[in-house]
Design a protein around this motif. Sequence first.
Motif, PDB file in Angstrom:
ATOM      1  N   PRO A  43       0.047  -1.191   0.017  1.00  0.00           N
ATOM      2  CA  PRO A  43       0.123  -0.007   0.054  1.00  0.00           C
ATOM      3  C   PRO A  43       1.011   1.329   0.074  1.00  0.00           C
ATOM      4  CG  PRO A  43      -0.953  -1.453   1.640  1.00  0.00           C
ATOM      5  CD  PRO A  43       0.443  -2.124   1.672  1.00  0.00           C
TER       6      PRO A  43
ATOM      7  N   CYS B  76       1.796   1.437   9.354  1.00  0.00           N
ATOM      8  CA  CYS B  76       1.297   2.723   8.459  1.00  0.00           C
ATOM      9  C   CYS B  76       2.470   3.580   8.584  1.00  0.00           C
ATOM     10  CB  CYS B  76       0.203   2.980   7.912  1.00  0.00           C
ATOM     11  SG  CYS B  76      -0.140   4.238   7.029  1.00  0.00           S
TER      12      CYS B  76
ATOM     13  N   SER C 207      -1.279  -1.787  10.364  1.00  0.00           N
ATOM     14  CA  SER C 207      -1.987  -1.937   9.363  1.00  0.00           C
ATOM     15  C   SER C 207      -2.008  -3.406   9.299  1.00  0.00           C
ATOM     16  CB  SER C 207      -0.370  -2.166   8.510  1.00  0.00           C
ATOM     17  OG  SER C 207      -1.074  -2.151   7.136  1.00  0.00           O
TER      18      SER C 207
ATOM     19  N   TRP D 288      -4.698  -1.420   3.455  1.00  0.00           N
ATOM     20  CA  TRP D 288      -5.094   0.302   1.756  1.00  0.00           C
ATOM     21  C   TRP D 288      -5.546   0.487   2.408  1.00  0.00           C
ATOM     22  CZ3 TRP D 288      -2.139   0.045  -2.398  1.00  0.00           C
ATOM     23  CH2 TRP D 288      -1.999  -0.777  -3.080  1.00  0.00           C
TER      24      TRP D 288
ATOM     25  N   LYS E   2      -5.883  -7.216   3.910  1.00  0.00           N
ATOM     26  CA  LYS E   2      -5.312  -6.729   3.127  1.00  0.00           C
ATOM     27  C   LYS E   2      -6.030  -4.927   2.786  1.00  0.00           C
ATOM     28  CE  LYS E   2      -4.489  -9.972   0.040  1.00  0.00           C
ATOM     29  NZ  LYS E   2      -4.469 -11.024  -1.487  1.00  0.00           N
TER      30      LYS E   2
END
Length: 411
Positions: free
Chosen positions: A67, A352, A190, A245, A241
């Motif tokens: 991502p 992230c 994440s 993202w 997933k």
Amino acid sequence: MQHLVVIGGGASGYFCAVNAARLCPELKVTILEKTGKTLSKVRISGGGRCNVTHRELPIATFVDHYPRGARLLKRTLHQFAAGHTASWFEQRGVALKTEADGRVFPVSNNSQSIIDVLEKDAAKYGVKVMLHQAVVALQKKEAIWQLHLLGQAVPLLADFVCVATGGLMKAAGYQFLADLGHIIHPPVPSLFTFNLGKHSVTELMGVSVEVATVRIIGAKLKQSGPILITHWGFSGPAVLKLSAWGAEWLAGNNYQFSVQINWLGEIWPEKRLRDSWQEIRDRLAARPMGDKNPFGLPRRLWSYLLKAAGIAEDLYWSKLPSGPQNKLIQHLIADVYSINGKTTFKEEFVTCGGVNLAEIDPRTMESRLQKGLYFTGEVMNVDGVTGGFNFQHAWSSGFVAATHIAGQINT
């Protein structure tokens, strides 16, 4: 002897250290680990099996699984890709296997196989490992780095520093890098699962659907793949997933949002299902609806969806009224659930955020702001989805940094 100090004893830090020491025997290499053990995430990944990497794919396809950081990965993977990772470990006696979904594991199904190789190379090439060493500040005096360690009055000196601290959950952990002028993207989780709280669907815990589509309502975010119903909500590759993202969007909404699930996957959009419905009814007219369903869904889920639509399992398909029929179709392809919070994906947390990638040279992993300062692994604003991609970034960035550092000395 010139000195490389690696801050962090995880996968990328260890890989940088052992390869730099191997490529340049004249280099002194030290790993600083703030906890009492190294390679802890390697040990627990893949349920203790260690998902070393993903099967080799064209680089343009491989980077689609990140991502954040795809542009940097395009450069690092050209230097050290999944095939190189496999060769590196196999040359050191670790037999690897590739599973049907592309994940690569040691044949031993034991992460210790990977740890043993890394530790053996560290010993072979003279890498010094220091535990319980927390870096609180970095300063540069002329060409020498001073690493100020917690509880120690005298700084450790180095010619090169590699920051491999991994993803840190609190922005304060990056402060020593911000003090050097680096921009830090705020870290947020994440790869996490979705909590439902008290909801009847959680009574189906353990039920999985191989191909479902999950969409976040209010955002242009959706993923297809396996989904697992758990005692707290939804998990499985499609959800993990989606969490990767949508990491920043979901954090911004305090993990309070709604998802729409198509239990039949994208091969059954609403128009196709409605166009085929009469043929399905005619074919199954003389059978009770609670019998094996025509979509291959798990029986417990099918019973749950029938009940949600107000349909008795002993009702014959030929007798299905239009109202409950429309409700069933909606539950099949647009089932809506309110999510209330998240749960970390076991202990394999990924963040992230991190060091701004524009400030790192992807050809070398060296800081564009501070000569002699390198970054590897998740401390950068790079993260991948589940399946071996985060480890591949660790190996790639660690190898690239090691190669450049060794080249600086050899020249």
